[in-house]
Design a protein around this motif. Structure first.
Motif, short mmCIF file in Angstrom:
data_model
loop_
_atom_site.label_atom_id
_atom_site.label_comp_id
_atom_site.label_asym_id
_atom_site.label_seq_id
_atom_site.Cartn_x
_atom_site.Cartn_y
_atom_site.Cartn_z
N VAL A 157 0.86 -1.18 0.00
CA VAL A 157 0.00 0.00 0.00
C VAL A 157 0.90 1.23 0.00
O VAL A 157 1.70 1.41 0.91
N THR A 158 0.79 2.06 -1.03
CA THR A 158 1.60 3.27 -1.13
C THR A 158 0.72 4.45 -0.73
O THR A 158 -0.35 4.66 -1.29
N LEU A 159 1.18 5.21 0.25
CA LEU A 159 0.41 6.34 0.77
C LEU A 159 1.07 7.65 0.39
O LEU A 159 2.29 7.78 0.43
N ALA A 160 0.25 8.62 0.03
CA ALA A 160 0.74 9.97 -0.22
C ALA A 160 1.01 10.64 1.13
O ALA A 160 0.52 10.18 2.17
N PRO A 161 1.78 11.74 1.15
CA PRO A 161 2.00 12.44 2.42
C PRO A 161 0.68 12.80 3.09
O PRO A 161 -0.26 13.24 2.42
N ASN A 162 0.58 12.56 4.38
CA ASN A 162 -0.60 12.83 5.20
C ASN A 162 -1.82 11.97 4.87
O ASN A 162 -2.90 12.20 5.39
N GLU A 163 -1.66 10.99 4.00
CA GLU A 163 -2.76 10.08 3.69
C GLU A 163 -2.77 8.95 4.71
O GLU A 163 -1.73 8.51 5.18
N GLU A 164 -3.95 8.47 5.06
CA GLU A 164 -4.09 7.39 6.01
C GLU A 164 -4.82 6.22 5.37
O GLU A 164 -5.60 6.41 4.43
N SER A 165 -4.56 5.03 5.90
CA SER A 165 -5.22 3.84 5.39
C SER A 165 -5.55 2.94 6.57
O SER A 165 -4.75 2.82 7.50
N ILE A 166 -6.70 2.32 6.55
CA ILE A 166 -7.09 1.38 7.60
C ILE A 166 -7.02 -0.02 7.01
O ILE A 166 -7.60 -0.30 5.96
N VAL A 167 -6.30 -0.87 7.70
CA VAL A 167 -6.14 -2.25 7.25
C VAL A 167 -6.74 -3.14 8.31
O VAL A 167 -6.43 -3.00 9.49
N ARG A 168 -7.58 -4.06 7.93
CA ARG A 168 -8.17 -4.97 8.89
C ARG A 168 -8.11 -6.39 8.36
O ARG A 168 -8.09 -6.62 7.16
#
Length: 170
Positions: A157-168
């Motif tokens: 998972v590649t995130l941009a600056p200040n981006e968040e991701s929830i993984v479950r």
């Protein structure tokens, strides 16, 4: 600290469908890690005086000149597999299940990562692993090669600056 499931790792090496092997080496005093897709194994080539830390049930073969010992890391027991100052050698490691995906990368020391305890395949001698009594993860810090595996597939998972991701979990 960042969890492996929610951060892009750079450089990240994974065996895709077309690669037969991938080599990874951080510098001369670290082990050389090589993933062999056809066999589904990690080969750790140890230079004289270097070692890896791994779960003991993942070592399937090692050179006769390689020594091993069980050590305590936090509240967890790991196997320390190493070459003495006069010899080099290889250690072959494999995940528990044949279909588990193997990943490896070189940590640059700028970020600590969390690796699920039973997913650790091998950590280079310059990495620090800590495991508390209440955790199911290792906190990994330092510089050097790290290899782990996932139950089935691992998704980057590649995130941009200040981006968040929830993984479950499913």
């Amino acid at each position: 600290m960042k969890a492996l499931s929610s951060v892009a790792l750079r450089p990240l090496y994974s065996l895709g469908r077309f690669a037969s092997s991938v080599s990874l080496h951080s510098h001369s005093s670290s082990p050389l890690f090589e993933l062999l897709k056809a066999k589904g194994v990690l080969v750790a080539r140890l230079n004289p005086g270097t070692y890896i830390l791994c779960n003991s049930n993942n070592v399937i073969a090692k050179s006769t000149k390689i020594q091993s010992a069980m050590i305590l890391s936090g509240f967890s027991i790991l196997q320390k597999v190493g070459a003495n100052k006069n010899n080099s050698g290889e250690v072959i490691l494999s995940p528990k299940k044949k279909d588990d995906e193997l990943l490896m990368f070189v940590m640059d020391g700028s970020v600590d990562y969390w690796v699920q305890k039973n997913s650790l395949l091998a950590a280079g001698s310059e990495l620090n692993l800590f495991h508390s009594i209440f955790s199911k993860h290792y906190r990994v810090s330092g510089k050097g090669p790290l290899a782990f595996y996932g139950n089935g597939s691992i998704v980057k998972v590649t995130l941009a600056p200040n981006e968040e991701s929830i993984v479950r979990k499913r």
